[in-house]
Each structure stands twice: as C-alpha cells, then as structure tokens.
Design a protein around this motif. Structure first.
Motif, mmCIF file in Angstrom:
data_model
loop_
_atom_site.group_PDB
_atom_site.id
_atom_site.type_symbol
_atom_site.label_atom_id
_atom_site.label_comp_id
_atom_site.label_asym_id
_atom_site.label_seq_id
_atom_site.Cartn_x
_atom_site.Cartn_y
_atom_site.Cartn_z
ATOM 1 N N UNK A 139 0.538 -0.807 -0.200
ATOM 2 C CA UNK A 139 0.038 -0.059 0.280
ATOM 3 C C UNK A 139 1.232 1.243 -0.037
ATOM 4 N N UNK A 140 1.891 0.951 0.686
ATOM 5 C CA UNK A 140 2.748 1.957 1.168
ATOM 6 C C UNK A 140 3.243 2.901 -0.341
ATOM 7 N N UNK A 141 3.025 2.092 -0.904
ATOM 8 C CA UNK A 141 4.400 2.196 -2.347
ATOM 9 C C UNK A 141 3.619 1.872 -3.847
ATOM 10 N N UNK A 142 2.134 2.298 -3.553
ATOM 11 C CA UNK A 142 0.874 1.872 -4.750
ATOM 12 C C UNK A 142 1.746 0.617 -5.474
ATOM 13 N N UNK B 250 1.880 7.781 -22.134
ATOM 14 C CA UNK B 250 2.171 7.970 -21.063
ATOM 15 C C UNK B 250 2.777 9.060 -20.444
ATOM 16 N N UNK B 251 1.389 9.701 -19.701
ATOM 17 C CA UNK B 251 2.416 11.377 -18.810
ATOM 18 C C UNK B 251 1.543 11.064 -17.338
ATOM 19 N N UNK B 252 2.003 11.527 -16.477
ATOM 20 C CA UNK B 252 2.403 11.761 -14.845
ATOM 21 C C UNK B 252 1.927 13.075 -15.087
ATOM 22 N N UNK B 253 1.777 13.408 -13.872
ATOM 23 C CA UNK B 253 1.751 14.669 -12.946
ATOM 24 C C UNK B 253 2.890 14.956 -12.163
ATOM 25 N N UNK B 254 3.638 15.965 -12.316
ATOM 26 C CA UNK B 254 4.495 16.839 -12.022
ATOM 27 C C UNK B 254 5.189 15.867 -10.624
ATOM 28 N N UNK B 255 6.616 15.296 -10.416
ATOM 29 C CA UNK B 255 6.646 14.854 -9.637
ATOM 30 C C UNK B 255 6.499 13.466 -9.081
ATOM 31 N N UNK B 256 4.919 12.449 -9.740
ATOM 32 C CA UNK B 256 5.035 11.572 -9.561
ATOM 33 C C UNK B 256 5.791 10.625 -10.249
ATOM 34 N N UNK B 257 5.614 9.348 -10.332
ATOM 35 C CA UNK B 257 6.821 7.841 -10.448
ATOM 36 C C UNK B 257 6.130 6.389 -10.632
ATOM 37 N N UNK B 258 6.413 6.451 -12.344
ATOM 38 C CA UNK B 258 5.850 4.858 -12.507
ATOM 39 C C UNK B 258 7.102 4.004 -12.206
ATOM 40 N N UNK B 259 6.895 2.141 -11.551
ATOM 41 C CA UNK B 259 7.919 1.326 -11.926
ATOM 42 C C UNK B 259 7.932 0.061 -12.373
#
Length: 834
Positions: free
Chosen positions: A228-231, A340-349
């Motif tokens: 949960x803490x890392x989504x 693939x567009x993300x909000x500023x400051x967000x990450x996907x890995x």
C-alpha cells in the motif's frame, strides 16, 4: 412591525419548553397520563450512538456510528451534538496538521470544528440520518478525483475461490460429415486462496475442438499481494509485463511495480475493447500469445467484448469467430497504451526478472527488465527501460507532452540487439520509432483513444519476436516488422447517435506483405427505435481477405402494439432485424424476438428466424437464467447442412469461515455479505443474487480500491425480518473477499396490550425493548404496542418510560404457534410487573 413581532415570538417559542395537556389524549377514559416528556421540546435528538452517512462539502465521505452527546442537565431540552474527533476529520480529508489545536487534541477527544476551523459548519439531518460537514476548501487536503483513503481498504477474509465457465456444443449435419468430432468443449477455471493481503491464484483452460484434438493449458499460477505505501503490487509466479513502454509479454518469475488501480480515477489508463459481427449463433475465442483467454457464444449481429480480465490487458489479441455452420473468421485486435503522461513529481516503475513464456515458443530465456517514468514540470514526462538477456538486449527512451486542448503525444526510440542463430546471420540490430497520440474533444464529442505509428528498421526485433525467430516459430516468410499504424476513434453525434472506427495495419520487410484490419460502426436511436450500420475489412498473411457490411434495427414491442396489449408486465420485449453481406456475396437476414422475465429480470430468451441467399431458412432459440448460484445459457440453431446445440454454465464457489457459498461468476474481487439466518434476501444492483440458507451471498465484480455500495432490496423481505441499515459500503483490495454484515432483527411480530400492576394502561410513549436493550416498539394509545423481532414464541420484554427512564417493568409473553386470523398479528394482553 407586526410581521417582525410575530416572527420574533415564534423564534422565542422555539426555544421554550412546550407543555401538553395529556388529558387531551384520554378519549373517555381512564387511560392515565401519557408520558410525553420526550416530545416536550419537539422531536429532539437524544444522546446516544447513531449510524449515519457523513457528507463532506456535498460529497459522501463515510458511513459510521457516531456518538451524539449533550452537556445540558436536561437532555431533552436541546439536541445532542455529534462528537467528532481529530482522526475522523483527518479520514474525511481535513488538513488537521494546519490547525495546531486540532493536531494536538487527544485522539478520542471531541473537538469543536466550528471553533477550530474558521467558517466550518456541522449540521445533522435526522430524517435522512445524514451528517453534513462543511469545511473551506483551503482547509482540505489536496486529493485527486476518485481518491479513496487507503485506511479504508479491506484486505478481506481468509477464503478459497473457484470461478468457472463451461461451454459445450454439439454439431450435426452434412457440413460436418468429415469432421473427426461433432462436439466441442471448453472449460475455463480461475481459482485461488486468500490469506491476509496474500493471493495465491491460478488460471487454466481446456479446449476440445471439432478436429478431435484436446488442449489443456495452465495459463497462470502466481502469488501476489499489494504494498500500500508504494502503490505497488508484488507478483511471484506467472504474470504479464506492462505494455505502456515495451510490448507486453508473459513471464514466469518475480515482478514488483506500480499498480495503477490503486491510484485515483483521473490517473489511470484504459483496457482494450473488442468489436465484431457474428453471422449466426457463433463461438468467439480470444487468444493472446497462443493461450485461450476468453471463450463465449454470441447471437447474430454486432458484439462487444469489454470484460477481459486484467491479466490479458496488454499485447495484441487474435479473435476467432466460429459460426454455427462451420465458417471461421479471424482478425487481430491491435492494442497499445495511451501516451504515458504523469503529474509533476509522480513516478511509475516496474522491475521484472524471470523466464519468458508463451503458448508458442519452445524456449524460455531468462531475462531481467526494468522501466521507469517520471512526471516533470511543464506537463512533460520522461520514461525509459531496459531488457537484458544472453540473447537479447534492448534500451528505450521516450518523452511525453500534454498539449492542452490539442491532446497528448509521446515519442520514443528503442534500440535492440538480437542473436538469431540463423544460417546467414547470427546477430541483428535495429531501431524502432514510436509515436502515440490521444485526445478527447469535449466540444465536438470526439474521443481519439489511441492513434499510433511505429517504424522499425529491418534489424529490429521485439523481445517476443526475437525469441520466436530464434526458436523457429516465427514465420520467416513475413520477415521483420516494418511499419504499424493503429488507433480507435469514437465520435458522438448528439441526438443522432455515435460512430466508431478502428484501424490496424502492419507491414513487413523483405516482401512479407501487409496485414490490415478496418472496422467502422454507427449506432443511433429515434423514438426508442435503435439502429446501427457496421463494416469490417480484414486482410492477413495466410488468411483470406474478407469484408462484411451489416445493418441492425431494434424496436420494443410496446412501440408497435402498445404496452397494455402485451403480456409480461414490466418485463421488456422487442424485435430485432439484422442483415449482412460479405465478400462471397452471401446475404443473410434474420428477425429476432427477445425479452426478459422474472421479478428481477433474471430470465432472458430469444427466438429468431433467418434466411440466406445460399441456403434455406434457419432458426435459433436461446434462453438464459441468472440464478443466485450461477448463470446458465442454452441455445439451439438449425439450418441447411447443420444443427448446433450449445450450453454454458458459469458460476463461482467461495469457501470461508461460515461455510461454502455458491454464486454467480465471481470476477476478480468480490464481497461476501451476510444477513444472519435469512434466506432469499436480494440486492438492488445485482440481478439474481440472493442469500442462501445460511444467510450468505456473494456480490461479484466489485471495483478494487473504490467504494462499492451494496443495497438490500427491501421489497419482498420476510415479514419477520427488519434491517437496521439496508446499505453497506465495501472498499476491497484487488482479489479480496471483503466481508460485511447487515444487522437484522429476526423474530416474531405481535400486538401487546400492556397494563401496569394497578390495572391501568402503560403510559403512551413508553419504549419496549428486549434483554439486550434493542428497541422493539413504542407504546401507543390504551397501552397498545406493536413489536417486532421477538426471538421466540415465549419470552420476556422490558418497558421503560419517563424522561430519565426511571420507570420500568417487564412482561412475560406467549405467542400462538400459528396465526389465528390469516395475516393478522397475534394480540397478547399482559400485566407489566415492576
């Protein structure tokens, strides 16, 4: 001045205690004084704990039991007020840390939100049991649309699950005279065991075709849980790599990566939808990477498949339509992720390590893969990834940009090196350039889901292509992929309907030819009459080129004959006309009568007659029943040279601490609700679902990490059952069996005629309760009290009255085993003893 004085006098009276003369309620009679102290100041909210809905700034935020308290010596003189704590406000999205007095308050202490937060207000609607909290937007935490507090996520109960679909079809006639078999069978099984946040799951399928060959496939077996803490989600075993950066493929190993379903709605992508047209009662089979992942029967006409499981949401899909008369049509459904567009400051890995696997190749090289994406200021996004193995290496870098009202685009470059072990060359290298575009034009109703173009040099191979080429399962005649165009466009036309178009083309190097798929469709409605026009063109390597155009028209019967002239009450009935022509100049026409039946519309049926310019008339009959323990479909079709009979049974089984519960098809995430000891309770938005003999029911297809409202259908509840609250809110995690209980009172109902020891009726307004303090009824005139929830035919109840409940007595009752006056409630007279 007179109006102002009158208004002032009313306001003053509203604050004063009102005196009623109980003698007005003594209708000739010796009843004695009524106890009206509770109502002396109006319908006051007394101290106690109440189950309420909580609405924050106009949006439903919670449902919980809240204590209402009063500091006044006379609790009936003023309304009790809700006791709100710091933790409650934090759960509802209030930025508690911004207000020192709130942040430093003890966790269980009541706080005055109107005093600690400027312009904040609290109001309670007792009629709707609704607590309304108004907080200035500046005092709220910033949250994306669709966000649900992770503290509300329910990991579910320990349970074992089985979801099954069984299809069987029997064929006969001259069209199948040379077939090795006249029977086709399909079984799809999804099962698993849940314990805490862990999910052990598997998926398998069995297919026996008309060629007589049988094929069993263990598609997936894996252990997974959310972090949960890392989504994020951890998967050990079989899985599918994400397809937003590299092309998706299946693996056996370990994967850790962002799970977008945990994110708010506004930050998620989409799943593919498959469109097609069937000429007869056809069987549709969907394969991905050689595995059968979906199988169903569809009636003649256009169809849509939009319920594929998430494990099959990446990579191209091969769709096979097998008609009742034996004809087979295939096409490839293209699919690519949106930019693939993300909000500023967000990450996907995503990090994956293991063995490549599919249902085609015989070799399974070990690989490692990592992808990363990051949102930058200015609505830019950077993303990239690497794949490494002893026979294949690839690196990708890309950039995405939100263009505002012009949509969103992304561009990336992939460089790959492949060891092919071919006679003429051992190593090939190449590049691939990809451009994607997506846009929704709100004003014009245009939705461009994905429009993509990819160009690859002759030496470029994706990981899956390289494995198949090295293994010898890739067709050498096709050669390397050269250029690819794909996209889906939907256009709403206001009151004139909507139109969609799908395009997918793939060309190859070295004269490998081109595969093409074009689909268009238009649907509309006028005066409850629905119509549509569809067209498909398919050209593939090794597959004959085909095209088809079709027309559909649907009319409710009550439009033609009037509602009063039709049987079936409120159940819907209609007639549909369908016509199609294909590249072999076959003209098919069909008329179908269909409808629903049952108080919950759990029965569906259809009768159709068809004619073709190449054969005589044919007919089809179908029936479907949605039971609490499964879904059952039956169809029979007959025409020139063929007869087909098909049956489908689908359902689920959940084994839990309370026993075994059979259900309709489960889906991935389910709820297990209980109405203790009550059979046959139904639910508003789930046709056919009902509680079993133990009081359990499975609510299928819940949305993970989202609020799911389950509502009891109160119409039709047994006479001896009453619910404290007919609505449950469930927020399950992915794959969970989330449990919930509808608190109910089950028992006998009766009219008690109560008298005190002095022979006079018990005061009006007295409360009748059971030994646990649950309210069963209120005493009315002449000591009469209608009570429900009596647990047995004989027992004891307690009666309280007075503002401070200082007066009390009890009565022992005995009910007859059978009602004496039909539906009348038994009337019991008794003396209430101190």
């Amino acid at each position: 001045m007179a109006v102002a004085f009158f208004a002032y006098s009313l306001g003053a009276q509203a604050q004063q205690k009102l005196d009623f003369d109980p003698a007005f309620l003594e209708l000739g009679g010796g009843q004695g004084a009524a106890d009206l102290s509770m109502f002396a100041t109006g319908n006051r909210l007394l101290p106690g704990r109440y189950l309420v809905d909580v609405e924050v700034n106009g949006e439903l935020a919670d449902k919980r039991e809240i204590a209402f308290i009063s500091d006044e010596p006379d609790a009936t003189a003023h309304d009790a007020v809700p006791c709100l704590t710091r933790d409650m406000l934090a759960e509802w999205g209030v930025n508690v840390a911004a207000f020192p007095e709130l942040a430093q308050a003890p966790a269980d202490e009541c706080v005055e939100i109107a005093r600690t937060i400027p312009d904040a207000k609290v109001a309670f609607d007792s009629y709707r049991q609704l607590l309304q909290v108004s907080v200035p937007q500046a005092a709220m935490k910033r949250r994306a649309r669709g966000w649900v507090d992770p503290s509300k996520w329910d990991q579910g109960i320990p349970a074992a699950l089985l979801d099954y679909q069984l299809n069987a079809a029997q064929y006969a006639g001259s069209n199948y005279s040379n077939s090795p078999s006249r029977t086709s069978l399909y079984a799809g099984l999804r099962g698993g065991v849940n314990f805490g946040p862990w999910r052990l799951a598997y998926e398998s399928s069995f297919l026996r075709g008309l060629n007589g060959a049988s094929q069993f496939e263990l598609i997936d077996t894996y252990l997974t849980r959310d972090i949960v803490s890392w989504n994020s989600r951890l998967t050990v075993g079989d899985g599918t790599t994400p397809s937003s950066i590299f092309d998706g493929f299946q693996f056996r190993g370990v994967q850790l990566g962002t799970d977008e379903s945990m994110l708010p709605d506004s930050l998620q992508g989409y799943a593919p939808t498959i469109h097609g047209v069937a000429q007869t009662n056809a069987q549709v089979t969907v394969r991905q990477n050689g595995y059968v992942i979906y199988n169903t029967f569809v009636p003649p006409g256009p169809f849509t498949i939009d319920d594929l499981y998430p494990t099959s949401s990446s990579g191209d899909m091969e769709v096979t339509i097998t008609e009742a008369d034996g004809r087979v049509t295939k096409f490839i459904q293209p699919y690519a992720a949106v930019p693939l567009l993300l909000r500023a400051g967000s990450w996907r890995y995503n990090v994956t390590a293991g063995q490549y696997r599919d249902g085609i190749a015989n070799t399974h090289p070990t690989f490692g893969m990592a992808t990363l994406a990051h949102g930058l200021p200015g609505e830019f996004s950077l993303y990239g990834g690497v794949i490494g193995t002893d026979m294949y290496q690839a690196a990708l870098a890309g950039i995405g940009k939100n263009l505002g009202r012009f949509g969103a685009v992304s561009f990336d470059v992939t460089h790959a090196r492949s060891e092919t072990n071919l006679a003429d060359t051992n190593v090939v290298t190449g590049n691939s350039f990809r451009f994607l575009y997506a846009k929704t034009f709100a004003g014009s109703g245009t939705d461009v889901r994905v429009l993509g173009y990819r160009y690859s040099t002759s030496g470029y191979r994706s990981f899956a292509d390289a494995v198949q080429l090295r293994d010898g399962t890739e067709s050498l005649a096709l050669g390397a992929k050269r250029a690819r165009v794909e996209g889906t466009i939907n256009q709403r036309l206001g009151g004139f309907g909507s139109v969609y178009a799908t395009i997918g083309t793939q060309s190859y190097w070295n004269g490998g030819g081109t595969s093409e798929l074009f689909q268009v469709g238009y649907t509309g409605q006028a005066a409850r009459v629905s119509y549509g026009v569809y067209g498909t063109y398919n050209k593939g390597n090794g597959v004959p080129t085909s095209w088809n155009v079709s027309l559909s028209l649907s009319v409710p019967l009550d439009v033609l004959f009037g509602r009063g002239n039709l049987p079936g009450g409120g159940n819907s009935q209609g007639v549909t006309y369908f016509a199609s022509r294909d590249n072999e100049n076959r003209l098919n026409q069909q008329a179908t009568l269909s409808g629903t039946a049952g108080d919950n519309q759990q029965f569906n049926y259809s009768l159709s007659a068809a004619h073709s310019n190449e054969s005589s008339a044919s007919g089809t009959a179908t029936a479907s029943y949605l039971a609490p323990f499964g879904r059952y479909d039956l169809s029979v079709a007959s025409g020139s040279g063929y007869t087909q009979a098909a049956v489908t049974a689908a359902g689920g089984v959940v084994v839990h601490g309370g026993g075994v519960t059979f259900s309709q098809p489960l889906g991935e995430t389910v709820g297990l609700v209980e109405v203790p000891g009550v059979r046959g309770v139904r639910f508003e938005t789930n046709p056919g679902v009902a509680t079993d003999g133990a009081g359990y029911a499975v609510i299928p297809y819940l949305n993970p990490y989202r609020i799911n409202r389950v509502t009891v259908r109160t119409r039709g509840l047994p006479e001896d059952v009453s619910l404290d609250n007919p609505v449950l809110e469930i927020v399950p995690t992915r794959g969970a069996v989330a449990a919930g209980t509808f608190e109910s009172k089950v028992g006998h109902q009766a009219m008690l005629m109560l008298k005190g020891p002095d022979g006079k009726p018990v005061p009006m307004g007295a409360m009748v309760e059971n030994d646990e303090g649950q309210e069963l009824g209120v005493v009315g005139m002449d000591g009469a009290a209608f009570v429900s929830g009596l647990p047995a035919l004989t027992g004891q109840v307690v009666v309280h009255w007075g503002a401070e409940r200082e007066h009390a007595c009890h009565i022992t009752y005995s009910l007859p085993p059978v009602k004496s006056n039909g539906d009348a409630y038994p009337q019991i007279e008794g003396t209430c003893q101190p």
